[in-house]
Design an enzyme around this catalytic site. Structure first.
Site, mmCIF file in Angstrom:
data_model
loop_
_atom_site.group_PDB
_atom_site.id
_atom_site.type_symbol
_atom_site.label_atom_id
_atom_site.label_comp_id
_atom_site.label_asym_id
_atom_site.label_seq_id
_atom_site.Cartn_x
_atom_site.Cartn_y
_atom_site.Cartn_z
ATOM 1 N N GLN A 87 -0.907 6.028 3.113
ATOM 2 C CA GLN A 87 -1.285 5.909 4.526
ATOM 3 C C GLN A 87 -0.069 6.209 5.397
ATOM 4 O OE1 GLN A 87 -3.927 2.301 5.276
ATOM 5 N NE2 GLN A 87 -3.230 1.896 3.221
ATOM 6 N N VAL A 89 3.186 8.073 7.173
ATOM 7 C CA VAL A 89 3.422 9.388 7.754
ATOM 8 C C VAL A 89 4.871 9.829 7.534
ATOM 9 C CG1 VAL A 89 1.552 9.168 9.426
ATOM 10 C CG2 VAL A 89 3.839 8.375 10.064
ATOM 11 N N HIS A 105 -3.088 9.729 6.641
ATOM 12 C CA HIS A 105 -2.969 9.574 8.095
ATOM 13 C C HIS A 105 -2.007 10.574 8.724
ATOM 14 C CE1 HIS A 105 -4.440 5.145 7.497
ATOM 15 N NE2 HIS A 105 -5.399 6.040 7.391
HETATM 16 N N1 APR Z 1 7.268 -4.378 -0.085
HETATM 17 C C1 APR Z 1 5.926 -4.223 -0.206
HETATM 18 N N2 APR Z 1 5.056 -4.574 0.758
HETATM 19 C C2 APR Z 1 5.562 -5.115 1.879
HETATM 20 C C3 APR Z 1 6.950 -5.312 2.086
HETATM 21 C C4 APR Z 1 7.819 -4.924 1.029
HETATM 22 N N3 APR Z 1 9.141 -5.070 1.110
HETATM 23 N N4 APR Z 1 7.123 -5.868 3.309
HETATM 24 C C5 APR Z 1 5.899 -6.014 3.845
HETATM 25 N N5 APR Z 1 4.950 -5.556 2.998
HETATM 26 C C6 APR Z 1 3.486 -5.536 3.146
HETATM 27 C C7 APR Z 1 2.910 -6.557 4.107
HETATM 28 O O1 APR Z 1 2.744 -7.811 3.461
HETATM 29 C C8 APR Z 1 1.568 -5.916 4.475
HETATM 30 O O2 APR Z 1 0.525 -6.349 3.623
HETATM 31 O O3 APR Z 1 3.091 -4.289 3.658
HETATM 32 C C9 APR Z 1 1.825 -4.430 4.269
HETATM 33 C C10 APR Z 1 1.852 -3.632 5.529
HETATM 34 O O4 APR Z 1 0.601 -3.691 6.151
HETATM 35 P P1 APR Z 1 0.311 -2.866 7.479
HETATM 36 O O5 APR Z 1 1.460 -3.053 8.402
HETATM 37 O O6 APR Z 1 -1.035 -3.233 7.944
HETATM 38 O O7 APR Z 1 0.376 -1.340 6.969
HETATM 39 P P2 APR Z 1 -0.752 -0.454 6.329
HETATM 40 O O8 APR Z 1 -1.666 -1.251 5.475
HETATM 41 O O9 APR Z 1 -0.076 0.719 5.737
HETATM 42 O O10 APR Z 1 -1.527 0.026 7.630
HETATM 43 C C11 APR Z 1 -2.535 0.952 7.522
HETATM 44 O O11 APR Z 1 -2.758 1.136 9.895
HETATM 45 O O12 APR Z 1 -1.934 1.392 12.065
HETATM 46 C C12 APR Z 1 -2.471 2.008 10.958
HETATM 47 O O13 APR Z 1 -2.372 4.283 10.511
HETATM 48 C C13 APR Z 1 -1.623 3.109 10.403
HETATM 49 O O14 APR Z 1 -1.352 3.842 8.143
HETATM 50 C C14 APR Z 1 -1.409 2.703 8.972
HETATM 51 C C15 APR Z 1 -2.610 1.850 8.709
#
Ligand code: APR
Length: 233
Positions: A87, A89, A105
């Site tokens: 997901q 970029v 994305h």
């Molecule tokens: N290692 C692994 N995971 C981690 C770490 C780490 N060091 N630090 C944080 N995380 C986890 C968090 O616990 C959370 O569950 O990464 C996850 C990030 O979640 P989001 O911020 O929601 O990101 P994502 O799931 O990729 O979002 C999806 O949302 O805004 C849109 O298009 C955007 O691609 C993005 C999509």
């Protein structure tokens, strides 16, 4: 024949590289409401703000490097036929050496014309109001899939997930569809490994699921060891 392994990655895989995730900061991304900077409506309302936001993200790519989780994912190619469906970029999976990466994305290092989504070009510079697509001469925009837009790569991603022998889900809050729905297409016997320090509740699946509530680099180390052992049996 190598077994097929799919990695479904989200913002968390790049967290240890210094790129903020979306939802860890309470719905704000780098100080902005996600919908303000990452939706087609946000772009219509304030295109200059959105372009500037992605200019900063694109510039940040010069300051960050792949971390151990990206590298371990790339190294899995020695043993497995790996596809990364991300997901994200950023280009950190590619820089770590992953050869098959699908960006659901979009990509910060690509741009397209605002009038035609089939005009994707590689783009490394800033985009401001007045930056035109070199061919169509229309306003350029980042090649990012915003909320409210279709996810063209999802069909191919579903086909790849359906064929996977193993699935790793890493660093995603599993809140954004259709990406979060991809694991529903897994073969019922394909093991799923989910690495996230704050894991989401996964939907009910008949697959064997193992959750590693760890940072990406730590979780990947354990999962790689497990997978290599299983594959040797
Ligand atoms: N290692 C692994 N995971 C981690 C770490 C780490 N060091 N630090 C944080 N995380 C986890 C968090 O616990 C959370 O569950 O990464 C996850 C990030 O979640 P989001 O911020 O929601 O990101 P994502 O799931 O990729 O979002 C999806 O949302 O805004 C849109 O298009 C955007 O691609 C993005 C999509």
């Amino acid at each position: 024949m190598k077994k097929k392994l799919v990695v479904l990655s989200g913002a968390g895989v790049s967290a240890e590289s210094g790129i903020n995730t979306f939802r860890d900061a309470g719905g704000l991304w780098e100080g902005h409401d996600v919908m303000e900077v990452a939706s087609s409506e946000g772009f219509r309302k304030n295109p200059a703000l959105v372009l500037d936001f992605y200019n900063k993200r694109r510039k940040q790519l010069h300051e960050v490097h792949p971390n151990k989780a990206h590298t371990l994912i790339a190294q899995l190619e020695d043993v497995f036929d790996v596809t990364v469906i991300t997901q994200n970029v950023d280009d950190l999976h590619e820089r770590a050496g992953s050869n098959n990466v699908i960006h659901l994305h979009g990509e910060l290092l690509k741009a397209r014309c605002t009038q035609n989504e089939n005009t994707i070009i590689r783009w490394t510079a800033d985009i401001t109001l007045g930056t035109l697509h070199p061919t169509t001469q229309q306003q350029l925009r980042p090649h990012i899939v915003w909320f409210g837009e279709a996810v063209p790569a999802i069909t191919k991603a579903m086909q790849i997930v359906k064929q996977a022998d193993y699935i790793i889900v890493i660093g995603t809050s599993m809140q954004v569809y259709p990406a979060a729905g991809l694991i529903d297409y897994a073969k019922p016997n394909a093991p799923i490994y989910y690495i996230d320090p704050n894991p989401a509740q996964l939907p009910h699946l008949s697959n064997p699921v193992e959750v590693f509530p760890l940072k990406g680099s730590e979780g990947m180390k354990i999962v790689v060891e497990n997978l290599i052992k299983i594959n040797e049996l």
